[in-house]
Write a protein that holds these residues in place. Structure first.
Motif, short mmCIF file in Angstrom:
data_model
loop_
_atom_site.label_atom_id
_atom_site.label_comp_id
_atom_site.label_asym_id
_atom_site.label_seq_id
_atom_site.Cartn_x
_atom_site.Cartn_y
_atom_site.Cartn_z
N LEU A 172 0.83 -1.20 0.00
CA LEU A 172 0.00 0.00 0.00
C LEU A 172 0.87 1.26 0.00
CD1 LEU A 172 -2.83 1.18 -0.01
CD2 LEU A 172 -2.82 1.05 2.49
N ALA A 173 1.97 1.26 0.72
CA ALA A 173 2.87 2.42 0.72
C ALA A 173 3.41 2.68 -0.68
CB ALA A 173 4.02 2.20 1.70
N LEU A 205 -3.81 -7.20 -0.25
CA LEU A 205 -5.24 -7.00 -0.50
C LEU A 205 -5.61 -5.52 -0.48
CD1 LEU A 205 -7.93 -8.34 -1.06
CD2 LEU A 205 -8.25 -8.58 1.40
N ASP A 206 -4.98 -4.74 0.41
CA ASP A 206 -5.29 -3.32 0.46
C ASP A 206 -4.85 -2.59 -0.81
OD1 ASP A 206 -2.63 -3.66 1.21
OD2 ASP A 206 -2.74 -2.37 2.96
N VAL A 207 -3.85 -3.11 -1.51
CA VAL A 207 -3.45 -2.52 -2.80
C VAL A 207 -4.56 -2.76 -3.83
CG1 VAL A 207 -1.84 -2.73 -4.75
CG2 VAL A 207 -0.97 -2.62 -2.41
N ALA A 208 -5.11 -3.95 -3.85
CA ALA A 208 -6.18 -4.25 -4.80
C ALA A 208 -7.38 -3.31 -4.58
CB ALA A 208 -6.61 -5.71 -4.66
N TRP A 209 -7.75 -3.11 -3.33
CA TRP A 209 -8.87 -2.23 -3.01
C TRP A 209 -8.55 -0.78 -3.40
CZ3 TRP A 209 -13.69 -1.90 -2.76
CH2 TRP A 209 -14.34 -0.85 -2.11
N GLU A 210 -7.35 -0.34 -3.08
CA GLU A 210 -6.94 1.03 -3.41
C GLU A 210 -6.92 1.25 -4.93
OE1 GLU A 210 -6.01 4.93 -2.37
OE2 GLU A 210 -6.63 3.26 -1.08
N GLU A 211 -6.50 0.23 -5.67
CA GLU A 211 -6.46 0.32 -7.14
C GLU A 211 -7.85 0.49 -7.71
OE1 GLU A 211 -6.48 -0.37 -11.23
OE2 GLU A 211 -7.37 -1.84 -9.88
N TRP A 270 -2.48 -14.28 -15.00
CA TRP A 270 -3.40 -13.67 -14.05
C TRP A 270 -3.35 -12.15 -14.17
CZ3 TRP A 270 -7.54 -13.68 -11.31
CH2 TRP A 270 -7.72 -12.76 -10.29
N LEU A 271 -2.15 -11.58 -14.28
CA LEU A 271 -2.02 -10.13 -14.41
C LEU A 271 -2.54 -9.65 -15.76
CD1 LEU A 271 1.43 -9.58 -12.70
CD2 LEU A 271 -0.83 -9.07 -11.78
N THR A 272 -2.40 -10.47 -16.78
CA THR A 272 -2.95 -10.13 -18.10
C THR A 272 -4.47 -10.03 -17.99
OG1 THR A 272 -1.13 -11.21 -19.24
CG2 THR A 272 -3.17 -10.90 -20.49
N TRP A 273 -5.10 -11.01 -17.35
CA TRP A 273 -6.54 -10.98 -17.16
C TRP A 273 -6.95 -9.78 -16.31
CZ3 TRP A 273 -9.75 -11.38 -12.87
CH2 TRP A 273 -11.09 -11.56 -13.15
N SER A 274 -6.19 -9.50 -15.27
CA SER A 274 -6.47 -8.37 -14.39
C SER A 274 -6.42 -7.05 -15.17
CB SER A 274 -5.47 -8.35 -13.24
OG SER A 274 -5.70 -7.26 -12.41
N ALA A 275 -5.45 -6.92 -16.07
CA ALA A 275 -5.35 -5.71 -16.90
C ALA A 275 -6.58 -5.57 -17.78
CB ALA A 275 -4.08 -5.76 -17.75
#
Length: 122
Positions: free
Chosen positions: A21-22, A55-61, A83-88
């Motif tokens: 998160l930082a 998980l807090d990064v995912a929420w912040e994103e 997985w990151l390709t799908w996420s993009a």
């Protein structure tokens, strides 16, 4: 840990190890500054060395993407992870920007620069 670089209309972020998160807050601060003073920007995310994210990064994103849905022109994501390709691909639902995934940094930068040059010429 992240490493950032920026030009007038682009912000590039390389993630090494776990994306915390930082780290994300550092990215947000830079992008907010660029948007405030330069308008719409392109993003380059190099996630090839990322080991994971909290998980807090995912929420912040998600929150950040919704707040800035119209502030990006193009987003290039460097990764070889499916997985990151799908996420993009899913992130395109939250932003107006064109999102592409690359496995070669030169191709990603060329795509971003070609678009910026064409738009500047118009």
């Amino acid at each position: 840990m992240i490493n950032t670089e920026h030009t007038d209309k682009m912000v590039a972020v390389a993630v090494f190890g776990e994306f915390t998160l930082a780290d994300y807050k550092e990215f947000e601060e830079l992008v907010n500054y660029k948007i405030q003073f330069s308008g719409t920007v392109d993003l380059l995310f190099d996630l090839r060395e990322m080991a994971g994210f909290t998980l807090d990064v995912a929420w912040e994103e998600i929150k950040f993407s919704r707040q800035h849905a119209h502030d990006f022109r193009r987003i290039a994501v460097l990764t070889e992870d499916q997985w990151l390709t799908w996420s993009a691909w899913v992130s395109q639902l939250f932003v107006d920007a064109e999102v592409r995934v690359f496995d070669d940094e030169g191709e990603a930068r060329a795509w971003l620069e070609a678009d910026a040059a064409a738009e500047a010429a118009s």
